[in-house]
Write a protein that holds these residues in place. Structure first.
Motif, PDB file in Angstrom:
ATOM      1  N   GLU A 150      -7.268   5.065   3.780  1.00  0.00           N
ATOM      2  CA  GLU A 150      -8.415   5.949   3.969  1.00  0.00           C
ATOM      3  C   GLU A 150      -8.379   6.558   5.368  1.00  0.00           C
ATOM      4  O   GLU A 150      -8.637   7.754   5.533  1.00  0.00           O
ATOM      5  CB  GLU A 150      -9.714   5.153   3.785  1.00  0.00           C
ATOM      6  CG  GLU A 150     -10.958   5.983   3.796  1.00  0.00           C
ATOM      7  CD  GLU A 150     -12.168   5.137   3.482  1.00  0.00           C
ATOM      8  OE1 GLU A 150     -13.146   5.229   4.244  1.00  0.00           O
ATOM      9  OE2 GLU A 150     -12.131   4.362   2.498  1.00  0.00           O
ATOM     10  N   GLY A 179      -5.118  11.187   4.072  1.00  0.00           N
ATOM     11  CA  GLY A 179      -5.914  10.246   4.848  1.00  0.00           C
ATOM     12  C   GLY A 179      -6.318  10.840   6.187  1.00  0.00           C
ATOM     13  O   GLY A 179      -5.820  11.882   6.608  1.00  0.00           O
ATOM     14  N   LYS A 236      -8.442   2.082   1.146  1.00  0.00           N
ATOM     15  CA  LYS A 236      -9.405   2.479   0.115  1.00  0.00           C
ATOM     16  C   LYS A 236      -9.938   1.282  -0.665  1.00  0.00           C
ATOM     17  O   LYS A 236     -10.994   1.376  -1.278  1.00  0.00           O
ATOM     18  CB  LYS A 236      -8.777   3.508  -0.823  1.00  0.00           C
ATOM     19  CG  LYS A 236      -8.572   4.845  -0.147  1.00  0.00           C
ATOM     20  CD  LYS A 236      -7.987   5.872  -1.085  1.00  0.00           C
ATOM     21  CE  LYS A 236      -7.809   7.200  -0.333  1.00  0.00           C
ATOM     22  NZ  LYS A 236      -7.122   8.189  -1.152  1.00  0.00           N
ATOM     23  N   ASP A 237      -9.231   0.149  -0.629  1.00  0.00           N
ATOM     24  CA  ASP A 237      -9.721  -1.052  -1.315  1.00  0.00           C
ATOM     25  C   ASP A 237     -10.736  -1.824  -0.474  1.00  0.00           C
ATOM     26  O   ASP A 237     -11.181  -2.903  -0.852  1.00  0.00           O
ATOM     27  CB  ASP A 237      -8.569  -1.962  -1.736  1.00  0.00           C
ATOM     28  CG  ASP A 237      -7.810  -2.589  -0.567  1.00  0.00           C
ATOM     29  OD1 ASP A 237      -8.186  -2.375   0.601  1.00  0.00           O
ATOM     30  OD2 ASP A 237      -6.825  -3.299  -0.839  1.00  0.00           O
ATOM     31  N   TYR A 258       0.839  -1.196   0.000  1.00  0.00           N
ATOM     32  CA  TYR A 258       0.000   0.000   0.000  1.00  0.00           C
ATOM     33  C   TYR A 258       0.872   1.242   0.000  1.00  0.00           C
ATOM     34  O   TYR A 258       1.775   1.377   0.827  1.00  0.00           O
ATOM     35  CB  TYR A 258      -0.899   0.037   1.246  1.00  0.00           C
ATOM     36  CG  TYR A 258      -1.948  -1.036   1.275  1.00  0.00           C
ATOM     37  CD1 TYR A 258      -3.117  -0.912   0.531  1.00  0.00           C
ATOM     38  CD2 TYR A 258      -1.786  -2.167   2.060  1.00  0.00           C
ATOM     39  CE1 TYR A 258      -4.089  -1.900   0.564  1.00  0.00           C
ATOM     40  CE2 TYR A 258      -2.751  -3.152   2.102  1.00  0.00           C
ATOM     41  CZ  TYR A 258      -3.901  -3.017   1.347  1.00  0.00           C
ATOM     42  OH  TYR A 258      -4.862  -3.991   1.385  1.00  0.00           O
ATOM     43  N   THR A 306      -1.142   6.910  -0.045  1.00  0.00           N
ATOM     44  CA  THR A 306      -2.405   7.428  -0.567  1.00  0.00           C
ATOM     45  C   THR A 306      -3.493   6.356  -0.600  1.00  0.00           C
ATOM     46  O   THR A 306      -4.665   6.676  -0.789  1.00  0.00           O
ATOM     47  CB  THR A 306      -2.212   7.993  -1.993  1.00  0.00           C
ATOM     48  OG1 THR A 306      -1.635   6.969  -2.819  1.00  0.00           O
ATOM     49  CG2 THR A 306      -1.322   9.219  -1.986  1.00  0.00           C
ATOM     50  N   ASP A 307      -3.125   5.087  -0.400  1.00  0.00           N
ATOM     51  CA  ASP A 307      -4.096   3.989  -0.384  1.00  0.00           C
ATOM     52  C   ASP A 307      -4.804   3.848   0.965  1.00  0.00           C
ATOM     53  O   ASP A 307      -5.758   3.091   1.087  1.00  0.00           O
ATOM     54  CB  ASP A 307      -3.409   2.654  -0.717  1.00  0.00           C
ATOM     55  CG  ASP A 307      -2.852   2.624  -2.128  1.00  0.00           C
ATOM     56  OD1 ASP A 307      -3.413   3.307  -3.002  1.00  0.00           O
ATOM     57  OD2 ASP A 307      -1.851   1.917  -2.354  1.00  0.00           O
TER      58      ASP A 307
END
Length: 186
Positions: free
Chosen positions: A128, A179, A151-152, A122, A125-126
């Protein structure tokens, strides 16, 4: 004078005893340093789950059982069949221990959770959200657990280990990348 069969049994039992002892010491004393030796040198913190110690211990015990079987069982077909199954369990347990880790670098966070053989990488930026769950004991506020929401849709929770000691750079990197950082409780 000892018979060759007796010597083989003594050697098998000796190896079984050594592997049984390693079931308690080996995951932390051998497999953890071996695992961290192959992780990137840029890693600022490397950790593992508690399951890593359990799967490694089971792996060593299964291998010890193989040697016990060779020492006590006479039926060759049954001995080899059961031994191969136990060897597979032992190898899988040790492999799962070696593949159970998480770490972060200045660029990303990598996790290969318990009972998986593939890792997730990750970027900051991935993320949240990073949630600190706080508790109070005897007037002292402490972090009881951390939760990373990605985010996934995946969520990772840490309630013990090195992550609770050295997570602040992750919070800083996630908030710098847009985030959220939430503190619950206290």
């Amino acid at each position: 004078m000892y018979d060759v069969v007796d010597q083989r049994r003594v050697i098998s039992f000796t190896i079984a005893i050594i592997l049984s002892i390693l079931a308690f010491l080996g995951p932390a004393a051998i497999l953890l340093p071996l695992k961290t030796g192959f992780i990137t040198p840029e890693a600022e913190m490397i950790g593992t789950s508690g399951w890593s110690l359990i799967t490694g211990g089971i792996g060593f015990l299964a291998l010890a059982s193989v040697f016990v079987l060779f020492a006590v069982m006479e039926d060759k077909k049954k001995k080899w069949t059961i031994s191969l199954a136990l060897f597979a369990v032992g190898a899988l347990g040790i492999l799962l221990t070696l593949k159970d880790y998480y770490y972060y670098t200045p660029e990303h966070f990598v996790i290969n959770g318990p009972f998986t053989l593939t890792s997730q990488v990750y970027e900051w930026t991935d993320f949240e959200m990073v949630t600190e769950n706080l508790a109070k004991e005897g007037g002292t506020l402490f972090v009881e657990s951390l939760e990373f929401k990605m985010k996934d849709g995946r969520t990772y929770q840490f309630d013990r280990g090195r992550m609770l000691q050295r997570y602040q750079p992750i919070v800083n990197a996630v908030t710098a990348s847009g985030g959220e950082h939430i503190r619950n409780g206290g």
